[in-house]
Structure formats: C-alpha cells, structure tokens
Design a protein around this motif. Structure first.
Motif, PDB file in Angstrom:
ATOM      1  N   GLN A  60       0.842  -1.205   0.000  1.00 18.51           N
ATOM      2  CA  GLN A  60       0.000   0.000   0.000  1.00 18.51           C
ATOM      3  C   GLN A  60       0.878   1.257   0.000  1.00 18.51           C
ATOM      4  O   GLN A  60       0.613   2.219  -0.733  1.00 18.51           O
ATOM      5  N   ARG A  63       2.236   1.700  -3.379  1.00 19.98           N
ATOM      6  CA  ARG A  63       1.201   2.212  -4.293  1.00 19.98           C
ATOM      7  C   ARG A  63       1.046   3.726  -4.123  1.00 19.98           C
ATOM      8  O   ARG A  63       0.992   4.475  -5.099  1.00 19.98           O
ATOM      9  N   GLU A  64       1.000   4.169  -2.864  1.00 20.30           N
ATOM     10  CA  GLU A  64       0.850   5.614  -2.607  1.00 20.30           C
ATOM     11  C   GLU A  64       2.041   6.381  -3.192  1.00 20.30           C
ATOM     12  O   GLU A  64       1.879   7.423  -3.823  1.00 20.30           O
ATOM     13  N   ASP A  67       1.795   6.355  -7.065  1.00 22.35           N
ATOM     14  CA  ASP A  67       0.706   7.218  -7.560  1.00 22.35           C
ATOM     15  C   ASP A  67       1.148   8.681  -7.604  1.00 22.35           C
ATOM     16  O   ASP A  67       0.810   9.416  -8.525  1.00 22.35           O
ATOM     17  N   VAL A  68       1.914   9.074  -6.575  1.00 19.80           N
ATOM     18  CA  VAL A  68       2.386  10.472  -6.529  1.00 19.80           C
ATOM     19  C   VAL A  68       3.528  10.679  -7.529  1.00 19.80           C
ATOM     20  O   VAL A  68       3.579  11.681  -8.241  1.00 19.80           O
ATOM     21  N   PRO A  71       2.066   9.829 -11.794  1.00 16.35           N
ATOM     22  CA  PRO A  71       0.608   9.908 -11.937  1.00 16.35           C
ATOM     23  C   PRO A  71       0.112   9.550 -13.340  1.00 16.35           C
ATOM     24  O   PRO A  71      -1.016   9.089 -13.491  1.00 16.35           O
ATOM     25  N   PRO A  74       0.235   4.543 -15.470  1.00 12.06           N
ATOM     26  CA  PRO A  74      -0.412   3.422 -14.760  1.00 12.06           C
ATOM     27  C   PRO A  74       0.245   2.070 -15.030  1.00 12.06           C
ATOM     28  O   PRO A  74       0.280   1.210 -14.132  1.00 12.06           O
ATOM     29  N   ILE A  77       3.207   1.773 -12.843  1.00 16.52           N
ATOM     30  CA  ILE A  77       2.770   1.553 -11.456  1.00 16.52           C
ATOM     31  C   ILE A  77       2.418   0.081 -11.251  1.00 16.52           C
ATOM     32  O   ILE A  77       2.860  -0.555 -10.287  1.00 16.52           O
ATOM     33  N   GLU A  78       1.647  -0.479 -12.176  1.00 14.86           N
ATOM     34  CA  GLU A  78       1.230  -1.877 -12.021  1.00 14.86           C
ATOM     35  C   GLU A  78       2.426  -2.831 -12.055  1.00 14.86           C
ATOM     36  O   GLU A  78       2.520  -3.764 -11.260  1.00 14.86           O
TER      37      GLU A  78
END
Ligand SMILES: Cc1cc2nc3c(=O)[nH]c(=O)nc-3n(C[C@H](O)[C@H](O)[C@H](O)COP(=O)(O)O)c2cc1C
Length: 190
Positions: A60, A63-64, A67-68, A71, A74, A77-78
C-alpha cells in the motif's frame, strides 16, 4: 568454494518462487548481518522484517508512492507493484544516526552497507535470491517508509530495502551475468 569465487558469483536476483521464506533462514540471514565490521563496536544496525500482513501494508505504501511519483504512468505503477507482490520477504536495514557527530553517523552507514553485503552472501549460501533496493519500490528516501517502520531520519537512516525469496529457476537461467570493468582501470598505484 573460495570466498573470492563466492564474491564473483553473487548476483542480484529479482524473481522469486511463490512461497514463503523459511523462518529459520530469516534468522540465519539476520545473524550473519551482525558479524559485519563496525566502528567502535557500535553495532549500529536495525532490521525490520516485513512479510505476510506487513507486506500487504508495504504494498500500500508503494502504491501511494508510485501514484504520486508517476501519476501519468499506470502501466509502470502496475509493473512496479507486481515486483512487490511477487516478493515473499522484505527486510529494511537502517543505521543509527549519532546526533552532532556526522563522521560517526557516516561510519554507521558504512557498517550497515557491510551488513547488507554479508546478508547477500549468506542468502546465496542459503539458496535465497536477494536484491538490495533503494530506488522506486525500495522507498529508502520516502518518509512513508520511515513512518511505517516507526523511526525518524534524525534517529536512523534507512540504507536499504532488501527483497528476498527463493529464486525462480527459469528467470535464473535466463539471467545474464553483468561484467565488471577491470580493477586496473579503477586503480591508481601511488
Ligand atoms: C546501494 C545499492 C542500491 C541498489 N538499488 C537497486 C534498486 O533500487 N533496484 C534494483 O533493481 N537493484 C538495485 N541494486 C542492485 C544493483 O542493480 C545490482 O547489484 C547491479 O546491477 C549489479 O548486479 P549484481 O549484483 O548481480 O552483480 C542496488 C545495489 C546497491 C549496492
């Protein structure tokens, strides 16, 4: 195998089997770390073992952070999160900061680097894959990781986030061995 041969064969291993690391091996890794050289025997290390539910919390955090940081990316990120999800064990290593003594605090960091390297070699002997991460999902410069392990940058400096698991055989076979520049190009004999 000789120590020099072991040093040459140690590799960063980033792909793991989907199974938990044997608890006894985690203890062996941590115990090996504590034999690292350290100035004035301050033994300046702390280790934070992250597995199971704690690893879900780490995911988590990652992920945070992602995300920052990314942005508009995606897919990145994944794929970065998959790295965390597919890692059974994470250990964060931190060095004590000595208030008002920058030199000693730096020496503490060097000692923790040695401890991480010791763990890396021990991991190899124990049949574990291991990589020291700082960037990206390693989160070592992210305040969220300090909050998560429950320390402050003025008390401890996070030196490495170590990802560990049993090496995935197929990825291991495909892995290329990075070469090294010959020491002669890095050495001045005075
Ligand atoms: C201080 C430090 C930070 C590193 N950070 C990362 C990282 O954030 N992500 C990663 O995939 N590997 C990281 N690595 C592993 C290196 O990429 C790896 O050691 C290098 O590619 C050489 O490969 P080898 O360890 O197999 O010889 C780090 C290594 C060190 C020593």
């Amino acid at each position: 195998m000789s120590i020099i041969a072991e040093l040459k064969e140690r590799r960063a291993i980033r792909n793991y089997e989907n199974r938990e690391v044997d608890e006894g091996k985690i203890h062996q890794l941590l115990e090996a770390a504590t034999w690292a050289p350290n100035d004035r025997m301050r033994e300046p290390w702390s280790f934070y073992v992250i597995k199971g539910e704690a690893k879900q919390a780490y995911e988590q955090l990652a992920r945070e952070y992602l995300d920052v940081r990314f942005p508009a990316k995606p897919k990145l990120i994944e794929s970065s999160l998959k790295v965390v999800q597919s890692t059974p064990l994470i250990i964060v290593a931190a060095a004590d900061v000595i208030p008002g003594d920058q030199a000693a605090s730096e020496d503490n960091e060097y000692a923790v680097c040695c401890a991480i390297h010791s763990m890396w070699l021990a991991a190899k002997e124990l049949g574990l894959g291991f990589v020291w991460r700082t960037r990206g999902v390693g989160l070592v410069r992210d305040k969220r990781l300090y909050d998560f392990v429950g320390t402050l940058p003025q008390d401890k400096r996070i030196i490495g986030t170590i990802f560990i698991g049993y090496p995935e055989a197929e990825a291991l076979e495909k892995m290329k061995s990075p070469s090294r520049t010959c020491y002669t190009e890095k050495t001045v004999w005075l």
